[in-house]
Design an enzyme around this catalytic site. Structure first.
Site, short mmCIF file in Angstrom:
data_model
loop_
_atom_site.label_atom_id
_atom_site.label_comp_id
_atom_site.label_asym_id
_atom_site.label_seq_id
_atom_site.Cartn_x
_atom_site.Cartn_y
_atom_site.Cartn_z
N GLU A 1 0.83 -1.20 0.00
CA GLU A 1 0.00 0.00 0.00
C GLU A 1 0.86 1.25 0.00
OE1 GLU A 1 -4.01 -1.64 2.18
OE2 GLU A 1 -2.48 -0.73 3.45
N GLY B 1 6.93 -1.95 6.03
CA GLY B 1 8.32 -2.42 6.03
C GLY B 1 9.28 -1.50 6.76
N CYS C 1 -1.17 6.40 10.21
CA CYS C 1 0.06 5.81 10.73
C CYS C 1 -0.22 4.53 11.51
CB CYS C 1 0.75 6.82 11.64
SG CYS C 1 2.30 6.23 12.32
#
Length: 372
Positions: free
Chosen positions: A91, A170, A344
């Protein structure tokens, strides 16, 4: 393995050199593909004949595709679900800002609308931070530099991207060589200077030690989230491999060499790391650094979550201590894209199952970089 992305800069250069083709054609090819997304190689003018056959046999104009685009209710945030060549998904999130909103130093703010792109560097993540949805996926694989850059290519067709933040899925510094190559490509045809690119890390010390040399001018953000090692290990299991004292030593050297401020990301977890003592400990830890602290209200991630969001009162008290006692510039991150699970800590490959209003009045990373 399939053919590579034209935006895998190192691979493209190596193949051109091997074939005896001048590498100065590569930036021209990149610019053409960006402007003509569905082009065929033969449509690119003025290349040597050997370049056309090489491109046809070794590379694609894009190895990924946009599977879906989801817009937040307020139109400020757009989440792209990108399908990779291996069938996996990542994403990326476009966040739109209008710098004219509000006032600065008592005067109307200059500027206008601009967009920041939050991009992913891995499918999943092996860091396992307990407050992050991506960590719940586990680690699947690294992205190539081309797959990283292609997120910017896709997003650029929806909005003019002015800043890039590696704060998606990641741990960027665990995919170091692809990160470095991707940033170098971004600063070429996209004309994004390193000062408009921010890399966020949990604190991979050996990578931080070489980051300034490899990518001078880049902005570094550190996901600190706790001022002491035991609390940090409790919420970030990977912190055991990167002791806080050694991390701060590495950041001290980085700042001395780079002469740049460091961004400190600090998620506010009720009763875990948001007490007044934590604020004083954080202020002491950062007293010798030139930093901006960004306090991040926790975004719940459904049944996975064992944490609660800190109250606004606690967040503001925390901010007041850092500002007043330690004179540390401290901002509170206003959330964008919660209603599309694009805020977030919410990036995980699925579709949003609930609607929550997204907030306005957001401070862009560019404002944090440019102001002291």
């Amino acid at each position: 393995m399939g053919v590579g992305s034209i935006f895998d800069g190192a691979d493209v250069r190596a193949e051109f050199e091997k074939a005896g083709i001048n590498t100065h054609f590569i930036p021209f090819i990149w610019k053409y593909v960006i402007k003509n997304p569905n082009c065929e190689w033969d449509e690119i003018p003025d290349l040597p004949s050997a370049a056309y056959s090489l491109l046809r046999s070794k590379f694609k104009t894009s190895t990924s595709s946009v599977d879906s685009v989801i817009n937040s209710n307020d139109g400020v945030t757009t989440k792209l679900l990108v399908k990779l060549q291996n069938g996996a998904f990542v994403e990326a999130v476009i966040m739109r800002y209008d710098t004219r909103l509000g006032k600065y130093c008592g005067k109307p703010r200059p500027g206008g609308p601009r967009s920041t792109l939050c991009i992913s560097s891995q499918v999943g993540c092996k860091m396992g931070c307990k407050f992050c949805a991506t960590g719940s996926m586990g680690f699947k694989n690294n992205l190539s530099s081309g797959e990283i850059v292609e997120q910017l290519v896709h997003a650029s067709r929806l909005s003019q991207i002015r800043n890039v933040v590696f704060m998606g899925m990641g741990e960027p510094l665990n995919n170091y060589s692809a990160l470095v190559e991707a940033v170098r490509v971004m600063s070429g045809p996209f004309q994004l200077s390193p000062k408009r690119i921010t890399v966020s890390t949990v604190g991979i010390i050996h990578a931080i030690n070489k980051l300034h040399k490899d990518l001078p001018g880049l902005n570094l953000a550190v996901s600190l989230h706790a001022p002491v090692q035991d609390v940090r290990c409790q919420i970030m299991p990977a912190a055991r491999a990167f002791p806080l004292e050694k991390l701060m030593d590495a950041l001290q050297v980085y700042q001395k060499n780079s002469k740049q401020k460091i961004f400190i990301e600090y998620i506010m977890l009720d009763g875990v790391n948001d007490e007044e003592q934590h604020a004083h400990q954080l202020g002491k830890l950062l007293e010798t650094f030139d930093v901006v602290v960004n306090l991040i209200p926790f975004n719940p991630i459904g049944s996975l979550s064992q944490f609660r969001t800190s109250s606004e009162e606690k967040v503001l008290r925390f901010q007041k201590i850092l500002r007043g006692v330690n004179n540390i510039r401290t901002t509170v991150r206003k959330q964008m894209g919660q209603d599309i699970s694009g805020a977030c800590g919410q990036l995980v490959v699925n579709l949003p199952d609930e609607k929550k209003p997204a907030n306005l009045g957001v401070t862009d990373i560019e404002d944090l970089v440019s102001r002291r």
